[in-house]
Design a protein around this motif. Structure first.
Motif, short mmCIF file in Angstrom:
data_model
loop_
_atom_site.label_atom_id
_atom_site.label_comp_id
_atom_site.label_asym_id
_atom_site.label_seq_id
_atom_site.Cartn_x
_atom_site.Cartn_y
_atom_site.Cartn_z
N UNK A 1 0.83 -1.21 0.00
CA UNK A 1 0.00 0.00 0.00
C UNK A 1 0.86 1.26 0.00
N UNK A 2 1.94 1.24 0.74
CA UNK A 2 2.85 2.39 0.75
C UNK A 2 3.41 2.64 -0.65
N UNK A 3 3.75 1.57 -1.34
CA UNK A 3 4.30 1.68 -2.68
C UNK A 3 3.24 2.23 -3.65
N UNK A 4 2.01 1.73 -3.51
CA UNK A 4 0.91 2.19 -4.36
C UNK A 4 0.63 3.67 -4.13
N UNK B 1 -11.64 -23.77 -1.77
CA UNK B 1 -10.56 -22.87 -2.18
C UNK B 1 -11.11 -21.61 -2.82
N UNK B 2 -12.26 -21.72 -3.47
CA UNK B 2 -12.89 -20.52 -4.04
C UNK B 2 -13.30 -19.56 -2.93
N UNK B 3 -13.90 -20.07 -1.87
CA UNK B 3 -14.31 -19.21 -0.76
C UNK B 3 -13.10 -18.56 -0.10
N UNK B 4 -12.06 -19.38 0.11
CA UNK B 4 -10.83 -18.85 0.72
C UNK B 4 -10.23 -17.76 -0.16
N UNK B 5 -10.18 -18.00 -1.45
CA UNK B 5 -9.56 -17.03 -2.36
C UNK B 5 -10.39 -15.76 -2.43
N UNK B 6 -11.71 -15.90 -2.47
CA UNK B 6 -12.58 -14.72 -2.50
C UNK B 6 -12.38 -13.87 -1.24
N UNK B 7 -12.30 -14.52 -0.09
CA UNK B 7 -12.10 -13.80 1.16
C UNK B 7 -10.78 -13.01 1.12
N UNK B 8 -9.72 -13.67 0.64
CA UNK B 8 -8.42 -13.01 0.59
C UNK B 8 -8.45 -11.80 -0.37
N UNK B 9 -9.00 -11.99 -1.55
CA UNK B 9 -9.06 -10.92 -2.53
C UNK B 9 -9.88 -9.74 -2.00
N UNK B 10 -11.01 -10.04 -1.37
CA UNK B 10 -11.85 -8.96 -0.85
C UNK B 10 -11.13 -8.17 0.23
N UNK B 11 -10.42 -8.88 1.10
CA UNK B 11 -9.71 -8.19 2.17
C UNK B 11 -8.57 -7.34 1.62
N UNK B 12 -7.88 -7.84 0.61
CA UNK B 12 -6.81 -7.05 -0.01
C UNK B 12 -7.38 -5.80 -0.67
N UNK B 13 -8.48 -5.96 -1.41
CA UNK B 13 -9.09 -4.81 -2.08
C UNK B 13 -9.61 -3.79 -1.08
N UNK B 14 -10.20 -4.26 0.00
CA UNK B 14 -10.68 -3.35 1.04
C UNK B 14 -9.52 -2.57 1.65
N UNK B 15 -8.41 -3.25 1.88
CA UNK B 15 -7.26 -2.61 2.50
C UNK B 15 -6.61 -1.60 1.55
N UNK B 16 -6.48 -1.97 0.28
CA UNK B 16 -5.85 -1.08 -0.70
C UNK B 16 -6.79 0.00 -1.18
N UNK B 17 -8.09 -0.24 -1.06
CA UNK B 17 -9.07 0.73 -1.51
C UNK B 17 -9.25 0.75 -3.01
#
Length: 251
Positions: free
Chosen positions: A58-61, A95-111
């Motif tokens: 996020x700092x880099x972005x 694995x789909x549920x796990x991956x969706x959770x990870x992607x959503x959390x990353x997107x929420x954090x990065x905005x």
């Protein structure tokens, strides 16, 4: 200042505090659009997300404002051990549920939205019950992420696992594809194609690229080479070859 439309960098290469690395990246981002392609978030792992890794990203972005951010449909860490490779995961509901959770959390954090790249496949898990294109489609539907379509990886996977790349493209949500990768590959002694990124784009991949443009339109394209890197002019020549393919189909 070569006549290149844009550049892509591996985010993790710039987690360093090296003043020279950032000096170079600042020059590039001053004159060209840049995208960040990450290889270390390990979104398919059962491990928790690495908060320190996310913070650095996020700092880099925030500092360089990339036009696109992407990661891989893969995993690379388990129980805190980083394995330095992009490893496959079974395509199933868990694995789909796990991956969706990870992607959503990353997107929420990065905005902001991230893109997920299809991997080069060498094995198929018996636990896989969802075709890769449908896995990506559901991921897009559930998280509003995008797709980075690596056509070289698709060709490699179709060759190694004996399926038709054109049928894959007919099923994947092409409206969610925001970027395309092209790269060279090699062949193992046992006949598997390997995503080695160590040479020019194979003619068979360029044929698949032409098929995609003709049927689904143009997307931003990156030519990747991160092994056996030649002189800059040879890389520029390769991008011009890709641009010639685009011009053939786009007025």
């Amino acid at each position: 200042m070569p006549p290149i439309s844009w550049f892509e960098v591996h985010s993790e290469n710039f987690f360093t505090t090296s003043n020279y690395d950032h000096y170079v990246l600042e020059i590039i981002t001053t004159h060209y659009p840049v995208s960040f392609h990450s290889v270390g978030l390990s979104l398919g792992s059962a491990d928790c997300l690495d908060s320190n890794h996310l913070r650095k990203l996020k700092e880099l972005i925030n500092r360089y404002k990339p036009v696109l951010i992407s990661e891989h449909l893969a995993w690379s860490a388990v129980e805190g051990v980083f394995l330095h490779d992009l490893l496959p995961l079974p395509y199933c509901s868990d694995s789909l549920q796990l991956f969706c959770d990870k992607v959503q959390r990353v997107q929420d954090y990065l905005g902001q939205r991230i893109l997920i790249e299809n991997p080069a496949l060498y094995v198929k898990f018996p636990e896989s019950t969802i075709p890769e294109y449908d896995f990506l489609n559901q991921l897009v539907e559930k998280t509003d992420c995008g797709i980075l379509l690596d056509l070289s990886n698709l060709y490699i996977s179709s060759y190694n696992l004996s399926f038709a790349a054109e049928k894959y493209l007919a099923q994947i949500n092409t409206d969610a594809i925001y970027e395309i990768h092209l790269a060279g590959f090699s062949q193992s002694a046992k006949g598997l194609l390997i995503d080695s990124h160590n040479g020019t784009v194979a003619e068979a991949v360029l044929v698949l690229f032409k098929y995609f443009i003709k049927n689904y339109g143009v997307r931003p394209v990156i030519f990747e080479q991160d092994q056996d890197i030649p002189a800059l002019q040879e890389l520029i020549d390769q991008t011009e070859k890709v641009n010639d393919v685009i011009k053939e189909y786009v007025a």
